[in-house]
Design an enzyme around this catalytic site. Structure first.
Site, mmCIF file in Angstrom:
data_model
loop_
_atom_site.group_PDB
_atom_site.id
_atom_site.type_symbol
_atom_site.label_atom_id
_atom_site.label_comp_id
_atom_site.label_asym_id
_atom_site.label_seq_id
_atom_site.Cartn_x
_atom_site.Cartn_y
_atom_site.Cartn_z
ATOM 1 C CG ASP A 278 -1.871 1.143 1.284
ATOM 2 O OD1 ASP A 278 -2.681 1.248 0.342
ATOM 3 O OD2 ASP A 278 -1.823 1.949 2.243
ATOM 4 C CD GLU A 320 -2.485 2.257 -3.458
ATOM 5 O OE1 GLU A 320 -3.347 3.078 -3.814
ATOM 6 O OE2 GLU A 320 -1.667 2.515 -2.563
#
Ligand code: OTU
Length: 639
Positions: A278, A320
């Site tokens: 992330d 991401e």
């Protein structure tokens, strides 16, 4: 090599000789790729050599602890390194609780996933979050525990094994840029332990925060202003890029790198095959920059990959990074690191362009913007998606807009107006997320079906409008399925789930309208999936047919370049795929009227004469202009 002998006499002692040799082989193979980025990051620090030895020992320990079944799967992956690029791959993304209650519940839904042809399951954040608001689980307080109500770490390992049995790979989130402020490291930092204060960015006054804030972006301007939070209790300013309770980790501290690597390998040893890393763009801070996409952020990822290849080469890293293309592509590896960073990354621009073309009913911007995308390394793949759990931010650059006669600022405004339901006559129903008054930037929340017009059409009981909405939903999916990367289907989109405002009842969620498009799976509605006359059944069956068609079209392997081509019809998007497995011309009509692609243009592209439309399994005798119905799509292959 002395280290290797130590490892064999140490952590690898109990292993068979062949297993030790495999380790030695991988160690030798990946060491240069380990050392290059690590030297860049940490070589200037005292005790670098001793630290590196400890790090490799950690890797050896993880290898020794890796269950035999997973070590076998590693071998299979090494022998078939393109497994995730093949056309039979199909992803599904869901919240375990919202999909099936618990991890055991998810296992019970495997038949449903199989029915859809899923081979890759991304379960949204499931590691133990902080209590209360947790940004949908993106504020983790313990990476080695599963969220209480979902089950245990054993349940996760068991689910991974069950999925493997069915040839499905498990992907989970690893929130590596920040922890919850309740994480044990953060707790020690708050208690004043200098060792752990150095895990984060903590400042005694505003001097540094002020300097950094001159150049960094505000990510959640509606949640809080600025990137730092002051805590009176311990009199420090802490770097908090996202929410106040999410503390950015300091990777300039090698201890942080080691901790995160250990966690990665621990999760890989539970059977997790893909880690969605992330917010990787933010992992390194540099004064005077926007503190995104710094070279060191790439070095961290490269080192993660090279080290994990030694212990668990079956593991894939997924980046991401929702950043502009020139900054995005390097996450798949560039130059010396080509094929040596993350294997997969979200194609945010493609997603944005799908929605942009839909609103405009024209494809010039999408064609041009995708033509500008740099090529990616051969052993990596894009993730192609229509919707995800996040908002849609209008990643349209001024240059690309200008190149097709649009004004970037006005076009982005139009898209926000269109999808928030403000634009006169729009069919879309969505909401504005994180309005930034300084830039007039307005991101959009809303489910695929609601943004595509299904909600409004159902409300008005307008059958013709419902038909068009279904066609839009299927068109967008036909394109992500044919793009050539790994397609991700977002939970509920296969049955056209609408916006859900029940989140407003939950004080922990109410302030974040991204929950609008994170509904509970509606299993009652899913029952209608075989009823081809229902709206939901029509969507489900169309997608399932397309997924089957994809699996039967090896030319959709991700290794081949997909080149957007002008179709000589401004409403029809064209994508030419040249692959050793064959040539494909993908067409998508973004207008609500039938459109024509002229015969001469098809002939120029080499697609004349009898052709197979793989998307519908029909033969097309294209000796004349090609008619495409409203929102129609074709995957053409020469007979
Ligand atoms: C990610 O998204 C997650 O997908 C979000 O759900 C989280 O809230 C966030 O991180 C924090 O953990 O800003 O609007 O450019 O790259 O990291 C989504 C920012 C986000 C993105 C991304 C972030």
């Amino acid at each position: 090599m002395q280290l290797l002998e130590q490892l064999i006499a140490g952590p690898l002692r109990g292993m068979e000789q062949l297993e030790q040799q495999i380790f030695a082989l991988r160690f030798a193979q990946h060491l240069p790729d380990v050392e290059r980025p690590l030297r860049q990051l940490y070589a200037h620090l005292p005790n670098y050599d001793a630290w590196l030895e400890k790090l490799i020992t950690l890797v050896a320990n993880a290898y020794a602890a890796r269950p035999a079944e997973l070590r076998q799967r590693d071998l299979r992956r090494v022998h078939e390194p393109d497994w995730f690029q093949q056309s039979d791959m199909m992803g599904y993304v869901c919240y375990p609780d919202r999909f099936a209650g618990t991890l055991r519940g998810v296992a019970e839904k495997i038949p449903y996933l199989k029915e859809l042809g899923i081979t890759y399951l991304h379960l949204m954040p499931l590691l133990k979050p902080r209590p209360g608001a947790s940004d949908g689980g993106y504020a983790v307080m313990d990476y080695r525990q599963v969220r209480d109500d979902l089950g245990t770490m054993d349940d996760l390992a068991h689910l991974a094994a069950q999925l493997r049995q069915e040839d499905m790979s498990l992907c989970i989130d690893l929130v590596c840029n920040h922890t919850a402020k309740e994480h044990a490291w953060a707790q020690k930092a708050q208690a004043g332990d200098p060792e752990y204060q150095n895990y984060y960015f903590m400042y005694p006054n505003r001097t540094m925060p002020d300097q950094y804030e001159r150049t960094v972006r505000e990510i959640f301007p509606e949640f809080k202003s600025g990137s730092f939070t002051y805590y009176e209790a311990f009199d420090r300013w802490v770097w908090t890029t996202f929410n106040e309770f999410q503390w950015d980790l300091n990777y300039a501290n090698p201890a942080v790198f080691g901790e995160m690597l250990d966690i990665m390998l621990f999760l890989a040893n539970q059977g997790v095959e893909v880690l969605r890393l992330d917010a990787v763009a933010f992992m390194w801070k540099r004064l005077g920059t926007d503190c995104e996409n710094q070279p060191e952020a790439h070095a961290i990822l490269q080192a993660f990959r090279a080290l994990s290849r030694i212990a668990a080469p079956g593991l894939l890293l997924k980046a991401e990074a929702i950043v502009p293309p020139p900054q995005l592509v390097p996450y798949l590896g560039q130059g010396l690191a080509a094929n040596k960073e993350c294997e997969v990354a979200y194609h945010n621009v493609f997603m944005v362009m799908l929605w942009s073309s839909l609103a405009e009913q024209q494809v010039a911007l999408m064609t041009h913007a995708l033509q500008q995308m740099p090529a990616i390394p051969s052993r990596t793949s894009w993730l192609a998606y229509v919707r995800c759990h996040d908002d849609i931010g209008w990643a349209v650059t001024e240059e690309n807009a200008a190149a097709v006669g649009l004004n970037g600022y006005l076009h982005r405004s139009f898209l926000s107006d269109f999808y928030s339901g403000r634009f006169p006559g729009t069919y879309a129903r969505g909401a504005t997320f994180q309005f930034n008054p300084r830039t007039n930037d307005r991101r959009i929340s809303g489910s695929c079906a609601s943004l595509a017009g299904l909600e409004v059409a159902m409300e008005q009981q307008d059958w013709a409008a419902m038909d068009l909405a279904v066609r839009r939903i299927v068109l967008l999916h036909s394109l992500i399925l044919a793009f050539g990367g790994l397609p991700l289907l977002y939970m509920g989109d296969e049955i056209g789930l609408l916006n859900d405002d029940s989140y407003l009842q939950d004080p922990n969620l109410a302030g974040d309208n991204r929950w609008l498009h994170r509904p509970m799976m509606d299993w009652e509605l899913a029952e209608k999936r075989h009823d081809g006359l229902s709206v939901n059944g029509r969507i489900f069956q169309s997608l399932r047919r397309l997924i089957t068609a994809r699996k039967q079209t090896p030319a959709l392997h991700a290794e081949a370049a997909a080149r957007p081509v002008w179709t000589h019809n401004i409403h029809v998007f064209g994508l030419l795929r040249e692959s050793p497995h064959g040539r494909l011309l993908i067409l998508g009509n973004f207008s609500d009227h039938a459109q024509t692609v002229p015969f001469y243009r098809l002939a120029e592209l080499g697609f004349d004469g009898p052709m197979r439309n793989k998307a519908a399994d029909e033969t097309i005798p294209a000796w004349a202009d090609l008619q495409i119905e409203p929102y129609g799509y074709l995957w053409l292959e020469k007979e």
